[in-house]
Design an enzyme around this catalytic site. Sequence first.
Site, mmCIF file in Angstrom:
data_model
loop_
_atom_site.group_PDB
_atom_site.id
_atom_site.type_symbol
_atom_site.label_atom_id
_atom_site.label_comp_id
_atom_site.label_asym_id
_atom_site.label_seq_id
_atom_site.Cartn_x
_atom_site.Cartn_y
_atom_site.Cartn_z
ATOM 1 N N ASN A 137 0.836 -1.199 0.000
ATOM 2 C CA ASN A 137 0.000 0.000 0.000
ATOM 3 C C ASN A 137 0.872 1.250 0.000
ATOM 4 O O ASN A 137 2.084 1.173 0.206
ATOM 5 C CB ASN A 137 -0.907 -0.013 1.240
ATOM 6 C CG ASN A 137 -2.200 0.780 1.029
ATOM 7 O OD1 ASN A 137 -2.306 1.572 0.100
ATOM 8 N ND2 ASN A 137 -3.170 0.546 1.905
ATOM 9 N N PHE A 138 0.258 2.386 -0.229
ATOM 10 C CA PHE A 138 0.917 3.696 -0.129
ATOM 11 C C PHE A 138 2.087 3.881 -1.096
ATOM 12 O O PHE A 138 3.045 4.578 -0.773
ATOM 13 C CB PHE A 138 1.360 3.971 1.321
ATOM 14 C CG PHE A 138 0.263 3.806 2.341
ATOM 15 C CD1 PHE A 138 0.333 2.814 3.312
ATOM 16 C CD2 PHE A 138 -0.866 4.607 2.298
ATOM 17 C CE1 PHE A 138 -0.687 2.644 4.242
ATOM 18 C CE2 PHE A 138 -1.895 4.441 3.222
ATOM 19 C CZ PHE A 138 -1.810 3.456 4.198
ATOM 20 N N LEU A 139 2.023 3.261 -2.273
ATOM 21 C CA LEU A 139 3.042 3.527 -3.301
ATOM 22 C C LEU A 139 2.845 4.962 -3.772
ATOM 23 O O LEU A 139 1.757 5.315 -4.249
ATOM 24 C CB LEU A 139 2.902 2.564 -4.468
ATOM 25 C CG LEU A 139 3.704 2.909 -5.741
ATOM 26 C CD1 LEU A 139 5.198 3.021 -5.439
ATOM 27 C CD2 LEU A 139 3.443 1.855 -6.813
ATOM 28 N N THR A 173 -4.384 -3.043 -4.143
ATOM 29 C CA THR A 173 -5.493 -2.479 -4.924
ATOM 30 C C THR A 173 -4.961 -1.311 -5.752
ATOM 31 O O THR A 173 -3.901 -0.773 -5.465
ATOM 32 C CB THR A 173 -6.619 -1.923 -4.015
ATOM 33 O OG1 THR A 173 -6.080 -0.893 -3.199
ATOM 34 C CG2 THR A 173 -7.241 -3.018 -3.167
ATOM 35 N N LEU A 389 -6.711 -0.552 3.320
ATOM 36 C CA LEU A 389 -6.824 0.853 3.750
ATOM 37 C C LEU A 389 -6.470 1.797 2.611
ATOM 38 O O LEU A 389 -5.649 1.484 1.774
ATOM 39 C CB LEU A 389 -5.880 1.076 4.941
ATOM 40 C CG LEU A 389 -6.140 0.127 6.130
ATOM 41 C CD1 LEU A 389 -5.044 0.300 7.150
ATOM 42 C CD2 LEU A 389 -7.510 0.393 6.710
HETATM 43 C C1 LIG Z 1 -12.888 11.839 -1.919
HETATM 44 O O1 LIG Z 1 -11.488 11.982 -2.038
HETATM 45 C C2 LIG Z 1 -10.837 11.124 -2.875
HETATM 46 C C3 LIG Z 1 -9.447 11.226 -2.881
HETATM 47 C C4 LIG Z 1 -8.717 10.388 -3.730
HETATM 48 C C5 LIG Z 1 -9.344 9.430 -4.546
HETATM 49 C C6 LIG Z 1 -10.738 9.337 -4.510
HETATM 50 C C7 LIG Z 1 -11.450 8.332 -5.382
HETATM 51 C C8 LIG Z 1 -10.968 6.940 -5.004
HETATM 52 N N1 LIG Z 1 -9.992 6.432 -5.620
HETATM 53 N N2 LIG Z 1 -11.622 6.298 -3.966
HETATM 54 C C9 LIG Z 1 -11.255 5.036 -3.573
HETATM 55 O O2 LIG Z 1 -10.290 4.435 -4.007
HETATM 56 C C10 LIG Z 1 -12.141 4.389 -2.572
HETATM 57 C C11 LIG Z 1 -13.520 4.541 -2.629
HETATM 58 C C12 LIG Z 1 -14.310 3.860 -1.691
HETATM 59 C C13 LIG Z 1 -13.716 3.030 -0.735
HETATM 60 N N3 LIG Z 1 -12.356 2.900 -0.683
HETATM 61 C C14 LIG Z 1 -11.593 3.560 -1.569
HETATM 62 O O3 LIG Z 1 -10.233 3.420 -1.503
HETATM 63 C C15 LIG Z 1 -9.704 3.043 -0.233
HETATM 64 C C16 LIG Z 1 -9.115 1.635 -0.381
HETATM 65 C C17 LIG Z 1 -7.894 1.668 -1.289
HETATM 66 N N4 LIG Z 1 -6.903 2.646 -0.818
HETATM 67 C C18 LIG Z 1 -7.458 4.010 -0.764
HETATM 68 C C19 LIG Z 1 -8.656 4.067 0.178
HETATM 69 C C20 LIG Z 1 -11.493 10.167 -3.672
#
Ligand SMILES: COc1cccc(CC(=N)NC(=O)c2cccnc2OC2CCNCC2)c1
Length: 389
Positions: A137-139, A173, A389
């Site tokens: 994670n966190f790349l 992910t 996460l």
């Molecule tokens: C609302 O602020 C954001 C800031 C950056 C990206 C995104 C869209 C997005 N990429 N959302 C997700 O990946 C995401 C949407 C719903 C639930 N979990 C999620 O990602 C989690 C799990 C993977 N690591 C990031 C957090 C939204």
Amino acid sequence: KKHKFWETQPVGQYKDVGDPSLPEGPIKPPTPLSKVKQEPYNLPNAYEWTTCDMDSEETCDEVYVLLKNNYVEDDENMFRFNYSKKFLSWALRVPGYYRSWHIGVRAKTSKKLVAFISGVPARITVSKDVMKMAEINFLCVHKKLRSKRLAPVMIKEITRRVHLENIWQAAYTAGIVLPTPITSCQYWHRSLNPKKLIDVGFSRLGARMTMSRTIKLYKLPNSTVTPGFRKMELRDVPAVTRLLRNYLNQFVVAPDFDENDVEHWLLPNENVVDSFLVESPKTHEVTDFCSFYTLPSSILGNQNHSILKVAYSYYNVSTKTPLARLMNDVLIMAKQKDFDVFNALDVMHNENFLKELKFGPGDGQLHYYLYNYRIHNALKPSELGLVLL
Ligand SMILES: COc1cccc(CC(=N)NC(=O)c2cccnc2OC2CCNCC2)c1
């Protein structure tokens, strides 16, 4: 799209998908530890490897600042994840963690942290096989160093360090499609503070909807409704572990949590993770469990707000309380704690409550991957029991 790097890796290749002649399971066998490359991969000359000691406040702050300014943004570049220092410490210093898996890249001259990648050990079940894996994670590569091909060498370096600990599989992910997703999840949002969400451009006023009508639509009671609903406590760890293990063993891919894991990942940790359970007022049995983690986002370029307070659905188990009722109580708790929006993926049984509880679909997908493990047919999101996460 050409995946020059990923075509060299032991991951499901597009051309192999559905090829019944290839066995499910590990793609490459473990290498004898003496044969694992002993020295780090080479970085471009101006950069050097560093191990980020997350116990050190100073280093934790460097990682926090790098991610705050350079980590994942939404598709319209309006928001950027803003993981807190406390959250990063929690996410990285897990039971049995390896400090060598918290890898940074510094500029040799300035010693500035310009990139990061991390792994934590996890026991994960894949179709009934329990395996030690690394959760990657966190790349993150600094915006100014993109397309210097740093990511492939960072991925090879963390893979090398994971191999040195005799671990040969990983889970990760991404918001983009790489070879080859084991499942692709849709994310959903439940508005808690619709006025702010519309002000900052996260949501748009529905057609034929006024602001006051929208605020009314998402209004929630001030207190939870399920009898016996309460915050999880240390004494609940054994019961929650039993409940969770029984629930997660129905999914094709899921974490194999023991009490130690449950205590770390699911015991309430202020501004990091919140968890609740239903204790039957009559029998005192723990019948249901729900949880969310706190991951705010920076709002890029808005005059009135700089932070979006976002709760992410984590692990939820319902055995007596209907899932939609349980999740409505968790929405009430998130609203009470002043969250602006509650996010959920359509994994596990989440699709059973998304529409009923007024979640709206997000505009992107989250793809799940396994490293060095082939699964013939992609899973449905409802067959996935793993939340990263
Ligand atoms: C609302 O602020 C954001 C800031 C950056 C990206 C995104 C869209 C997005 N990429 N959302 C997700 O990946 C995401 C949407 C719903 C639930 N979990 C999620 O990602 C989690 C799990 C993977 N690591 C990031 C957090 C939204």
